[in-house]
Motif scaffolding. Structure first.
Motif, PDB file in Angstrom:
ATOM      1  N   THR A  55       9.122   2.928 -19.858  1.00 11.43           N
ATOM      2  CA  THR A  55       8.697   2.245 -18.642  1.00 11.43           C
ATOM      3  C   THR A  55       9.886   1.462 -18.106  1.00 11.43           C
ATOM      4  O   THR A  55      10.262   0.448 -18.689  1.00 11.43           O
ATOM      5  CB  THR A  55       7.514   1.299 -18.928  1.00 11.43           C
ATOM      6  OG1 THR A  55       6.466   2.057 -19.533  1.00 11.43           O
ATOM      7  CG2 THR A  55       7.006   0.656 -17.660  1.00 11.43           C
ATOM      8  N   PRO A  56      10.504   1.942 -17.025  1.00  9.83           N
ATOM      9  CA  PRO A  56      11.629   1.190 -16.448  1.00  9.83           C
ATOM     10  C   PRO A  56      11.169  -0.193 -16.005  1.00  9.83           C
ATOM     11  O   PRO A  56      10.004  -0.405 -15.671  1.00  9.83           O
ATOM     12  CB  PRO A  56      12.045   2.040 -15.245  1.00  9.83           C
ATOM     13  CG  PRO A  56      11.502   3.404 -15.530  1.00  9.83           C
ATOM     14  CD  PRO A  56      10.242   3.186 -16.313  1.00  9.83           C
ATOM     15  N   SER A  57      12.076  -1.134 -16.007  1.00  7.68           N
ATOM     16  CA  SER A  57      11.670  -2.523 -15.788  1.00  7.68           C
ATOM     17  C   SER A  57      11.663  -2.978 -14.327  1.00  7.68           C
ATOM     18  O   SER A  57      11.232  -4.082 -14.046  1.00  7.68           O
ATOM     19  CB  SER A  57      12.575  -3.451 -16.599  1.00  7.68           C
ATOM     20  OG  SER A  57      13.906  -3.332 -16.163  1.00  7.68           O
ATOM     21  N   GLU A  58      12.061  -2.135 -13.371  1.00  3.36           N
ATOM     22  CA  GLU A  58      12.143  -2.598 -11.981  1.00  3.36           C
ATOM     23  C   GLU A  58      10.797  -3.104 -11.453  1.00  3.36           C
ATOM     24  O   GLU A  58      10.714  -4.176 -10.867  1.00  3.36           O
ATOM     25  CB  GLU A  58      12.678  -1.495 -11.059  1.00  3.36           C
ATOM     26  CG  GLU A  58      14.122  -1.128 -11.294  1.00  3.36           C
ATOM     27  CD  GLU A  58      14.312  -0.178 -12.481  1.00  3.36           C
ATOM     28  OE1 GLU A  58      13.349   0.502 -12.889  1.00  3.36           O
ATOM     29  OE2 GLU A  58      15.440  -0.146 -13.008  1.00  3.36           O
ATOM     30  N   ALA A  59       9.732  -2.318 -11.629  1.00  2.30           N
ATOM     31  CA  ALA A  59       8.423  -2.727 -11.126  1.00  2.30           C
ATOM     32  C   ALA A  59       7.891  -3.932 -11.891  1.00  2.30           C
ATOM     33  O   ALA A  59       7.243  -4.808 -11.329  1.00  2.30           O
ATOM     34  CB  ALA A  59       7.430  -1.571 -11.215  1.00  2.30           C
ATOM     35  N   VAL A  60       8.181  -3.987 -13.191  1.00  5.51           N
ATOM     36  CA  VAL A  60       7.741  -5.129 -14.003  1.00  5.51           C
ATOM     37  C   VAL A  60       8.486  -6.389 -13.552  1.00  5.51           C
ATOM     38  O   VAL A  60       7.907  -7.471 -13.466  1.00  5.51           O
ATOM     39  CB  VAL A  60       7.946  -4.842 -15.502  1.00  5.51           C
ATOM     40  CG1 VAL A  60       7.470  -6.020 -16.349  1.00  5.51           C
ATOM     41  CG2 VAL A  60       7.220  -3.572 -15.913  1.00  5.51           C
ATOM     42  N   GLY A  65       8.902 -11.547 -11.452  1.00  9.31           N
ATOM     43  CA  GLY A  65      10.006 -12.306 -10.877  1.00  9.31           C
ATOM     44  C   GLY A  65      10.906 -12.911 -11.935  1.00  9.31           C
ATOM     45  O   GLY A  65      11.303 -12.250 -12.884  1.00  9.31           O
ATOM     46  N   GLU A  66      11.207 -14.186 -11.783  1.00 11.21           N
ATOM     47  CA  GLU A  66      12.140 -14.855 -12.696  1.00 11.21           C
ATOM     48  C   GLU A  66      11.608 -14.955 -14.124  1.00 11.21           C
ATOM     49  O   GLU A  66      12.359 -15.251 -15.042  1.00 11.21           O
ATOM     50  CB  GLU A  66      12.484 -16.252 -12.180  1.00 11.21           C
ATOM     51  CG  GLU A  66      11.307 -17.211 -12.195  1.00 11.21           C
ATOM     52  CD  GLU A  66      11.657 -18.576 -11.633  1.00 11.21           C
ATOM     53  OE1 GLU A  66      12.328 -19.351 -12.344  1.00 11.21           O
ATOM     54  OE2 GLU A  66      11.254 -18.844 -10.484  1.00 11.21           O
ATOM     55  N   TYR A  67      10.326 -14.701 -14.320  1.00  5.88           N
ATOM     56  CA  TYR A  67       9.738 -14.784 -15.665  1.00  5.88           C
ATOM     57  C   TYR A  67       9.731 -13.430 -16.375  1.00  5.88           C
ATOM     58  O   TYR A  67       9.191 -13.297 -17.460  1.00  5.88           O
ATOM     59  CB  TYR A  67       8.323 -15.373 -15.579  1.00  5.88           C
ATOM     60  CG  TYR A  67       8.380 -16.735 -14.964  1.00  5.88           C
ATOM     61  CD1 TYR A  67       8.892 -17.821 -15.672  1.00  5.88           C
ATOM     62  CD2 TYR A  67       8.007 -16.930 -13.636  1.00  5.88           C
ATOM     63  CE1 TYR A  67       9.012 -19.062 -15.080  1.00  5.88           C
ATOM     64  CE2 TYR A  67       8.117 -18.174 -13.049  1.00  5.88           C
ATOM     65  CZ  TYR A  67       8.623 -19.233 -13.774  1.00  5.88           C
ATOM     66  OH  TYR A  67       8.748 -20.466 -13.187  1.00  5.88           O
ATOM     67  N   HIS A  68      10.339 -12.431 -15.745  1.00  5.97           N
ATOM     68  CA  HIS A  68      10.440 -11.100 -16.328  1.00  5.97           C
ATOM     69  C   HIS A  68      11.285 -11.132 -17.599  1.00  5.97           C
ATOM     70  O   HIS A  68      12.303 -11.802 -17.671  1.00  5.97           O
ATOM     71  CB  HIS A  68      11.080 -10.153 -15.308  1.00  5.97           C
ATOM     72  CG  HIS A  68      11.470  -8.847 -15.884  1.00  5.97           C
ATOM     73  ND1 HIS A  68      12.748  -8.581 -16.321  1.00  5.97           N
ATOM     74  CD2 HIS A  68      10.752  -7.726 -16.125  1.00  5.97           C
ATOM     75  CE1 HIS A  68      12.807  -7.358 -16.779  1.00  5.97           C
ATOM     76  NE2 HIS A  68      11.604  -6.814 -16.674  1.00  5.97           N
ATOM     77  N   GLN A  69      10.847 -10.394 -18.594  1.00  3.22           N
ATOM     78  CA  GLN A  69      11.620 -10.151 -19.814  1.00  3.22           C
ATOM     79  C   GLN A  69      11.695  -8.647 -20.002  1.00  3.22           C
ATOM     80  O   GLN A  69      10.739  -7.926 -19.695  1.00  3.22           O
ATOM     81  CB  GLN A  69      10.946 -10.787 -21.038  1.00  3.22           C
ATOM     82  CG  GLN A  69      10.767 -12.289 -20.954  1.00  3.22           C
ATOM     83  CD  GLN A  69      12.097 -13.027 -21.009  1.00  3.22           C
ATOM     84  OE1 GLN A  69      12.999 -12.623 -21.723  1.00  3.22           O
ATOM     85  NE2 GLN A  69      12.214 -14.089 -20.236  1.00  3.22           N
ATOM     86  N   SER A  70      12.791  -8.162 -20.518  1.00  2.00           N
ATOM     87  CA  SER A  70      12.972  -6.711 -20.636  1.00  2.00           C
ATOM     88  C   SER A  70      11.898  -6.048 -21.504  1.00  2.00           C
ATOM     89  O   SER A  70      11.543  -4.894 -21.267  1.00  2.00           O
ATOM     90  CB  SER A  70      14.360  -6.391 -21.173  1.00  2.00           C
ATOM     91  OG  SER A  70      14.535  -6.958 -22.451  1.00  2.00           O
TER      92      SER A  70
END
Length: 130
Positions: A55-60, A65-70
């Motif tokens: 699952t690529p992380s772009e949509a996640v 936003g700034e709370y995204h983790q890989s």
């Protein structure tokens, strides 16, 4: 995680409004802050009879936003597989980002357990409890 960060992520919720799990398409449709976001998994390869999807992380990243983790991309891959396994009805409402973040704390990841709870209908918002 610090208290401010924890407080903020405990106020971020999303709903799974639909999903597709076929031999060719893997997709989770999420609603957050009136935004519909499609989180796709891409087929990588078949290895020893097992299919590998990522699952690529772009949509996640767009979702959190700034709370995204890989690692959150991995979570959505696990959630999609668990929803397929349980034939989960949608929508699945009020999933807390804080619970997703806590699933990755400590020495042993609990992301698969959380995904299974959400997909099977046994998920209850923890609100910071471990």
């Amino acid at each position: 995680m610090d208290n401010h960060h924890s407080t903020v992520i405990d106020s971020i919720f999303f709903d799974v409004i639909d999903y597709t799990y076929t031999d060719d398409v893997r997709n989770v449709v999420v609603l957050a802050n009136d935004n519909v976001i499609h989180i796709y998994s891409d087929y990588v390869r078949n290895f020893n009879g097992l299919d590998f999807w990522i699952t690529p992380s772009e949509a996640v990243r767009e979702l959190f936003g700034e709370y995204h983790q890989s690692v959150y991309g991995r979570f959505f891959g696990l959630l999609l597989t668990a929803m397929h396994k349980h034939a989960s009805p949608t929508p699945i409402r009020n999933i807390c980002l804080g619970d997703v973040a806590r699933a990755y704390e400590g020495l042993k990841s609990r992301d698969g357990e959380l995904a299974d709870q959400i997909a099977s209908g046994t998920y209850f918002l923890s609100r910071g409890s471990s």
